[in-house]
Design a protein around this motif. Structure first.
Motif, PDB file in Angstrom:
ATOM      1  N   ALA A  56       0.835  -1.212   0.000  1.00  0.00           N
ATOM      2  CA  ALA A  56       0.000   0.000   0.000  1.00  0.00           C
ATOM      3  C   ALA A  56       0.864   1.255   0.000  1.00  0.00           C
ATOM      4  N   VAL A  57       1.954   1.224   0.747  1.00  0.00           N
ATOM      5  CA  VAL A  57       2.848   2.383   0.811  1.00  0.00           C
ATOM      6  C   VAL A  57       3.513   2.611  -0.545  1.00  0.00           C
ATOM      7  N   ILE A  58       3.979   1.542  -1.187  1.00  0.00           N
ATOM      8  CA  ILE A  58       4.598   1.658  -2.506  1.00  0.00           C
ATOM      9  C   ILE A  58       3.597   2.193  -3.522  1.00  0.00           C
ATOM     10  N   THR A  59       2.363   1.712  -3.462  1.00  0.00           N
ATOM     11  CA  THR A  59       1.331   2.159  -4.406  1.00  0.00           C
ATOM     12  C   THR A  59       1.039   3.638  -4.249  1.00  0.00           C
ATOM     13  N   VAL A  60       0.871   4.086  -3.005  1.00  0.00           N
ATOM     14  CA  VAL A  60       0.571   5.500  -2.765  1.00  0.00           C
ATOM     15  C   VAL A  60       1.709   6.380  -3.266  1.00  0.00           C
ATOM     16  N   ALA A  61       2.948   6.006  -2.994  1.00  0.00           N
ATOM     17  CA  ALA A  61       4.099   6.787  -3.458  1.00  0.00           C
ATOM     18  C   ALA A  61       4.128   6.854  -4.983  1.00  0.00           C
ATOM     19  N   ALA A  62       3.879   5.725  -5.638  1.00  0.00           N
ATOM     20  CA  ALA A  62       3.897   5.701  -7.107  1.00  0.00           C
ATOM     21  C   ALA A  62       2.782   6.549  -7.697  1.00  0.00           C
ATOM     22  N   VAL A  63       1.607   6.512  -7.078  1.00  0.00           N
ATOM     23  CA  VAL A  63       0.478   7.305  -7.578  1.00  0.00           C
ATOM     24  C   VAL A  63       0.781   8.802  -7.480  1.00  0.00           C
ATOM     25  N   LEU A  64       1.456   9.217  -6.429  1.00  0.00           N
ATOM     26  CA  LEU A  64       1.822  10.624  -6.291  1.00  0.00           C
ATOM     27  C   LEU A  64       2.746  11.063  -7.429  1.00  0.00           C
ATOM     28  N   VAL A  65       3.677  10.208  -7.801  1.00  0.00           N
ATOM     29  CA  VAL A  65       4.592  10.534  -8.896  1.00  0.00           C
ATOM     30  C   VAL A  65       3.852  10.538 -10.228  1.00  0.00           C
ATOM     31  N   ILE A  66       2.967   9.570 -10.434  1.00  0.00           N
ATOM     32  CA  ILE A  66       2.181   9.518 -11.666  1.00  0.00           C
ATOM     33  C   ILE A  66       1.319  10.772 -11.809  1.00  0.00           C
ATOM     34  N   SER A  67       0.781  11.258 -10.706  1.00  0.00           N
ATOM     35  CA  SER A  67       0.003  12.499 -10.735  1.00  0.00           C
ATOM     36  C   SER A  67       0.823  13.650 -11.300  1.00  0.00           C
ATOM     37  N   GLN A  68       2.070  13.749 -10.863  1.00  0.00           N
ATOM     38  CA  GLN A  68       2.944  14.811 -11.357  1.00  0.00           C
ATOM     39  C   GLN A  68       3.217  14.651 -12.843  1.00  0.00           C
ATOM     40  N   ASN A 109      -3.646  12.064  -7.446  1.00  0.00           N
ATOM     41  CA  ASN A 109      -3.725  12.544  -6.075  1.00  0.00           C
ATOM     42  C   ASN A 109      -4.767  13.647  -5.933  1.00  0.00           C
ATOM     43  N   ASN A 110      -5.594  13.563  -4.882  1.00  0.00           N
ATOM     44  CA  ASN A 110      -6.673  14.531  -4.674  1.00  0.00           C
ATOM     45  C   ASN A 110      -6.165  15.960  -4.626  1.00  0.00           C
ATOM     46  N   VAL A 111      -5.132  16.189  -3.816  1.00  0.00           N
ATOM     47  CA  VAL A 111      -4.584  17.540  -3.666  1.00  0.00           C
ATOM     48  C   VAL A 111      -3.965  18.004  -4.979  1.00  0.00           C
ATOM     49  N   GLY A 112      -3.329  17.097  -5.712  1.00  0.00           N
ATOM     50  CA  GLY A 112      -2.759  17.455  -7.005  1.00  0.00           C
ATOM     51  C   GLY A 112      -3.822  17.889  -7.991  1.00  0.00           C
ATOM     52  N   ARG A 441      14.731  13.829 -10.510  1.00  0.00           N
ATOM     53  CA  ARG A 441      14.539  14.691  -9.339  1.00  0.00           C
ATOM     54  C   ARG A 441      13.065  14.868  -9.024  1.00  0.00           C
ATOM     55  N   GLU A 442      12.224  14.973 -10.071  1.00  0.00           N
ATOM     56  CA  GLU A 442      10.792  15.167  -9.843  1.00  0.00           C
ATOM     57  C   GLU A 442      10.167  13.984  -9.108  1.00  0.00           C
ATOM     58  N   ILE A 443      10.731  12.805  -9.309  1.00  0.00           N
ATOM     59  CA  ILE A 443      10.200  11.631  -8.606  1.00  0.00           C
ATOM     60  C   ILE A 443      10.233  11.866  -7.102  1.00  0.00           C
ATOM     61  N   TYR A 444      11.374  12.279  -6.607  1.00  0.00           N
ATOM     62  CA  TYR A 444      11.537  12.451  -5.167  1.00  0.00           C
ATOM     63  C   TYR A 444      10.863  13.724  -4.656  1.00  0.00           C
ATOM     64  N   ASP A 445      10.807  14.755  -5.497  1.00  0.00           N
ATOM     65  CA  ASP A 445      10.173  16.003  -5.081  1.00  0.00           C
ATOM     66  C   ASP A 445       8.667  15.847  -4.895  1.00  0.00           C
ATOM     67  N   GLU A 446       8.037  14.996  -5.706  1.00  0.00           N
ATOM     68  CA  GLU A 446       6.590  14.921  -5.707  1.00  0.00           C
ATOM     69  C   GLU A 446       6.021  13.896  -4.739  1.00  0.00           C
ATOM     70  N   ILE A 447       6.859  13.062  -4.164  1.00  0.00           N
ATOM     71  CA  ILE A 447       6.363  12.123  -3.158  1.00  0.00           C
ATOM     72  C   ILE A 447       6.123  12.885  -1.864  1.00  0.00           C
ATOM     73  N   ILE A 452       3.845   9.178   3.446  1.00  0.00           N
ATOM     74  CA  ILE A 452       4.478   7.859   3.353  1.00  0.00           C
ATOM     75  C   ILE A 452       4.931   7.384   4.736  1.00  0.00           C
ATOM     76  N   VAL A 453       5.543   8.266   5.505  1.00  0.00           N
ATOM     77  CA  VAL A 453       5.985   7.902   6.853  1.00  0.00           C
ATOM     78  C   VAL A 453       4.781   7.580   7.735  1.00  0.00           C
ATOM     79  N   LEU A 454       3.713   8.367   7.598  1.00  0.00           N
ATOM     80  CA  LEU A 454       2.493   8.110   8.365  1.00  0.00           C
ATOM     81  C   LEU A 454       1.973   6.698   8.099  1.00  0.00           C
ATOM     82  N   LEU A 455       1.846   6.343   6.827  1.00  0.00           N
ATOM     83  CA  LEU A 455       1.339   5.017   6.472  1.00  0.00           C
ATOM     84  C   LEU A 455       2.275   3.920   6.979  1.00  0.00           C
ATOM     85  N   ALA A 456       3.562   4.092   6.717  1.00  0.00           N
ATOM     86  CA  ALA A 456       4.526   3.059   7.082  1.00  0.00           C
ATOM     87  C   ALA A 456       4.596   2.843   8.589  1.00  0.00           C
ATOM     88  N   ALA A 457       4.351   3.887   9.369  1.00  0.00           N
ATOM     89  CA  ALA A 457       4.398   3.752  10.829  1.00  0.00           C
ATOM     90  C   ALA A 457       3.091   3.205  11.396  1.00  0.00           C
TER      91      ALA A 457
END
Length: 592
Positions: A56-68, A109-112, A441-447, A452-457
């Protein structure tokens, strides 16, 4: 109740209280909860960080990048450019803009999705001489509603599908959420376009426009250094130290020249003009103390002084911005003095005094001044959302087809079972990079790393609650309360509890708390877990009562001029409608 269960409930209660308090970031609260369950022995230390590799964490991170990637390709810009003719009446205006946001947020992403349409909404509101309050709350609510329709539309859906796969051996499909989410989204949009926007008190308040938030003459004053002034031959650094709390030096000029870049070691001369942000009273005190002359309250002359290479822009502090929790001094250090804050508005109200003491919050609207060519880069670095439409970079529009093809291929691979969705989406991200749609660079900027930390914890915390039997205990109590009641009423209770929890804490955290309770409740009642999981998914996405329940709500508060209480006036009837519509649909699509 066992000792372990008591500890588990104490940790959960503490985490929920801190989430609702809002003074600590959600990711920090989640880490504290994780440490608590590990240090108290509820969770083995070796399993503490299993959540970081969770699908789930990997999916959410990937979706954020795809949104960008979809945003950068110009997909939404093409749609938004054709909306103007649908904005004549308020109902059509709300319907067209909110409809686009709802459709976008089903796949990004909703906010995006909201951030892409926010400048369009403000521009069309100004053109139609309409209050932004009419549009922005429906826009925010539309971004939330759209996320309910697909698996990747919102993190709660991803978490619910992954939880079902873990517990029952098979997750929900990509469009399984649409059986309930799509009708709910359509009915919610109809409500917002016909009735909802009329319930917004801010829409009826006079003078509520973005332009009226910031009148430069209310903030900026030009002070000329006269002959005999004690500031002559002193450095700018000493001028700034005169009153750092209620005076902010934002520029320096000579005569009618342009605003110049300045540094602390610049030595003042007769005739220099200090452009400061200060109240009238404070400016007069400076004049009296240092032999200065007030030239103007900075109307037309300020814009003339900024020159062709300088510009004033409005930006919105996003929840992911580096400025959240920081102050003006941090901004100056981070930008090397290249960006000046002229004014700040919070919750639709101008902050007129003591700007140096303000701590930036998500949803703040900033009026900023800097060099035109540097502003886009600075705003992107700080994750500030522009409140004016910006053109898609040259060459990006021709990549719309390519971006959609890559995204479509990833979805198809996941839906047809050729590979798992996390793998499909990570492959799509790699394809975006290899084809030049995205930079590395955009990959890491847009996550959104705090999410991600919230979900993983919180995933291991939820596991600890299950293993101690805490969720079973809660489910037993709920089963006792609903004993003998129709299943529809039990689902309604679960849905409503989840809704109210999502209004005060993060929606992903809500799912991680409520999903195990829903499955256990279904087991106690001898029913299928699917309608219970769907009730949790819908409820976790329905954060319409407060500006803190969802990031989209927070973002529109400032530009829309909303107050805290404006949200429940619109959100409460919307949530009632959703409950009435969703429960029968859940039982129809997912019979118990």
């Amino acid at each position: 109740m066992t000792a372990q269960q008591a500890i588990a409930f104490a940790v959960l209660a503490g985490a929920l209280a801190l989430f609702a308090w809002g003074r600590l970031r959600h990711d920090l609260v989640a880490i504290l909860a994780l440490l608590a369950v590990v240090l108290t022995g509820l969770l083995p230390a070796g399993a503490a960080f299993d959540g970081f590799g969770h699908p789930a964490v990997i999916t959410v991170a990937a979706v954020l990048v795809i949104s960008q990637a979809l945003k950068g390709a110009g997909l939404v810009d093409l749609v938004a450019a054709r909306l103007d003719r649908f904005t004549e009446g308020p109902t059509a205006h709300v319907s067209s803009l909110s409809g686009v946001v709802t459709a976008d947020s089903a796949f990004m992403n909703n906010v995006g999705a909201l951030a892409l349409m926010l400048p369009v909404a403000l521009q069309t509101a100004a053109r139609r001489e309409r209050s932004p309050a009419v549009l922005l709350m429906p826009l925010a609510f539309g971004s939330i509603l759209g996320g309910m329709t697909t698996l990747i539309g919102t993190p709660p859906n991803v978490l619910i599908a992954t939880y079902r796969e873990t517990e029952l051996g098979a997750g929900f499909g990509f469009f399984d959420f649409a059986w309930v989410g799509f009708p709910v989204a359509v009915i919610g949009l109809v409500f917002m376009a016909t009735v909802g926007w009329r319930l917004v008190p801010a829409a009826r308040r006079a003078g509520n426009t973005t332009e009226q938030l910031f009148q430069v003459e209310d903030y900026v004053t030009e002070l000329k250094v006269l002959e005999g002034s004690d500031l002559i031959d002193t450095t700018l650094e000493s001028v700034e130290s005169l009153a750092s709390d209620d005076v902010d030096l934002i520029g320096l000029a000579r005569g009618r020249g342009r605003l110049m870049e300045h540094s602390g070691d610049y030595v003042l001369r007769e005739g220099d003009i200090l452009v400061v942000q200060a109240s009238t009273k404070r400016a007069q005190e400076l004049v009296d103390a240092h032999g200065l002359e007030i030239l103007t309250s900075a109307k037309e002359s300020f814009y003339e002084m900024t020159g062709e290479d300088m510009d004033l822009v409005e930006g919105l502090v996003s929840p992911a911005s580096r400025l959240v929790g920081r102050n003006l001094r941090y901004l100056r250090r981070r930008t090397g003095g290249a960006l000046s804050i002229v004014a700040l508005a919070r919750q639709g109200v101008r902050v007129e005094k003591r700007l140096m003491r303000q701590t930036f919050r998500a949803g703040d609207v900033l009026l900023m001044q800097g060099r035109r060519e540097e502003l886009p880069g600075l705003m992107a670095t700080l994750k500030l959302l522009p409140l004016a439409p910006s053109a898609t970079p040259l060459g990006r529009q021709r990549r719309v087809g390519l971006s959609l093809a890559i995204f479509g291929a990833a979805i198809t691979a996941g839906v047809m079972g050729l590979t798992s969705l996390p793998v499909a989406f990570v492959a799509a991200v790699v394809a975006f990079v290899l084809t030049g749609v995205l930079s590395v660079r955009e990959i890491y900027d847009e996550i959104d790393w705090p999410v991600i930390v919230l979900l993983a914890a919180m995933i291991p915390v939820g596991k600890a609650l299950e293993e101690t039997g805490a969720t079973t205990l809660v489910a037993e109590q709920l089963a006792g309360l609903t004993s003998g009641l129709p299943l529809a009423l039990t689902l309604t209770l679960l849905l409503v509890v989840t809704m109210f929890l999502s209004d005060v804490i993060n929606n992903a955290a809500t799912v991680l708390v409520m999903a195990p309770i829903g499955v256990e409740l279904a087991s106690r009642l001898g029913a299928s877990p699917d309608p219970f999981l769907m009730s949790v998914a819908v409820g976790a996405s329905c954060a319409f009562l407060t500006p803190i329940g969802h990031q989209s709500n927070t973002l529109v508060m400032g530009p829309g001029g909303y107050r805290f209480g404006d949200y429940w006036r619109v959100g409460l009837p919307l949530e009632v409608i959703i409950v009435v519509v969703a429960v029968p649909l859940i039982l129809w699509a997912w019979p118990a």
